[in-house]
Scaffold this motif. Sequence first.
Motif, PDB file in Angstrom:
ATOM      1  N   GLU A   8      36.159  47.308  31.938  1.00 54.48           N
ATOM      2  CA  GLU A   8      34.783  46.900  32.246  1.00 54.48           C
ATOM      3  C   GLU A   8      34.782  46.119  33.551  1.00 54.48           C
ATOM      4  N   TRP A   9      33.728  46.299  34.325  1.00 56.45           N
ATOM      5  CA  TRP A   9      33.560  45.523  35.556  1.00 56.45           C
ATOM      6  C   TRP A   9      32.819  44.227  35.260  1.00 56.45           C
ATOM      7  N   ASP A  10      33.299  43.149  35.805  1.00 59.13           N
ATOM      8  CA  ASP A  10      32.584  41.874  35.832  1.00 59.13           C
ATOM      9  C   ASP A  10      32.438  41.518  37.303  1.00 59.13           C
ATOM     10  N   GLY A  11      31.337  41.972  37.911  1.00 60.45           N
ATOM     11  CA  GLY A  11      31.184  41.806  39.352  1.00 60.45           C
ATOM     12  C   GLY A  11      32.302  42.547  40.069  1.00 60.45           C
ATOM     13  N   PRO A  12      33.085  41.850  40.919  1.00 57.75           N
ATOM     14  CA  PRO A  12      34.153  42.506  41.668  1.00 57.75           C
ATOM     15  C   PRO A  12      35.464  42.628  40.883  1.00 57.75           C
ATOM     16  N   LEU A  13      35.455  42.224  39.609  1.00 50.58           N
ATOM     17  CA  LEU A  13      36.674  42.200  38.813  1.00 50.58           C
ATOM     18  C   LEU A  13      36.663  43.324  37.782  1.00 50.58           C
ATOM     19  N   LEU A  14      37.736  44.109  37.757  1.00 49.48           N
ATOM     20  CA  LEU A  14      37.917  45.127  36.729  1.00 49.48           C
ATOM     21  C   LEU A  14      38.797  44.525  35.637  1.00 49.48           C
ATOM     22  N   ARG A  15      38.210  44.360  34.458  1.00 55.17           N
ATOM     23  CA  ARG A  15      38.906  43.754  33.316  1.00 55.17           C
ATOM     24  C   ARG A  15      39.361  44.866  32.380  1.00 55.17           C
ATOM     25  N   VAL A  16      40.675  44.968  32.205  1.00 50.17           N
ATOM     26  CA  VAL A  16      41.260  46.033  31.387  1.00 50.17           C
ATOM     27  C   VAL A  16      41.873  45.424  30.141  1.00 50.17           C
ATOM     28  N   THR A  17      41.501  45.965  28.992  1.00 55.74           N
ATOM     29  CA  THR A  17      42.028  45.507  27.716  1.00 55.74           C
ATOM     30  C   THR A  17      42.996  46.543  27.172  1.00 55.74           C
TER      31      THR A  17
END
Length: 240
Positions: A8-17
């Motif tokens: 998921e994107w949080d602004g400029p950050l791609l958060r991978v679980t």
Amino acid sequence: MPSTWTAEWDGPLLRVTTPAQGIAFAKDLDVLSVPELNSLIHRLRDYFRNRGQAVEWKTYGHDRPDLPARLRLAGFEPEETETVVIGDAAELAADTEPPHGVTIRETTARKDFDRIAHMESEVWGKDWSWLADDLASRCATSPGDVVVLVAEADGKVVSAAWLVGMPGTEFGGLWGGSTREQWRGRGVYRALVTRRAQIALGRGMKYLVVDASADSRPILQRLGFQKVTTTTPWVWSPRV
């Protein structure tokens, strides 16, 4: 990505679980103010704190200069810096035979993934059992983009490596390559690089990219890879 991963994107950050831990990649951070960057880092940390998982923010040498300090203030700690190198697949695909007594083959078998994970656990002195599920998921999710190679001697896994294609680009990523100590310096790693370059060419990949450790970087540069930047994982782990 493996089917067991979500992003998921949080602004400029791609958060991978992932089942093992979180991973984060960021771009265009220069547009953020310091409070905005701090808030982004804290949201990532707190997201994985609530999951009871560690998270790795993958930083690069060309990131904004204050990023490491901001991560440290939020409780992240740096791991070993690696060198990002890129090579031309055609130039790397020259025939290179593995050392005498070693065979290299492709595999999609779960029993081989378990054997690879066991080898990695012994090499690194950590529990890498999660890797078997990860490789199985990668191959099941995107079989046309992942090739796993296992190197064996006397029926024992001595090294393993995989090629991961990047759809929509001309790049393939080289991962793995850990080798049992008694087989290092004998050409196993080089043979695995060559075999993956040959496969990459056959699949239309023009370039190969590696996050190279201090051990593998000299080998890769001798083969023709060029340094482009560095990468350092900054890891936050929940308190036990």
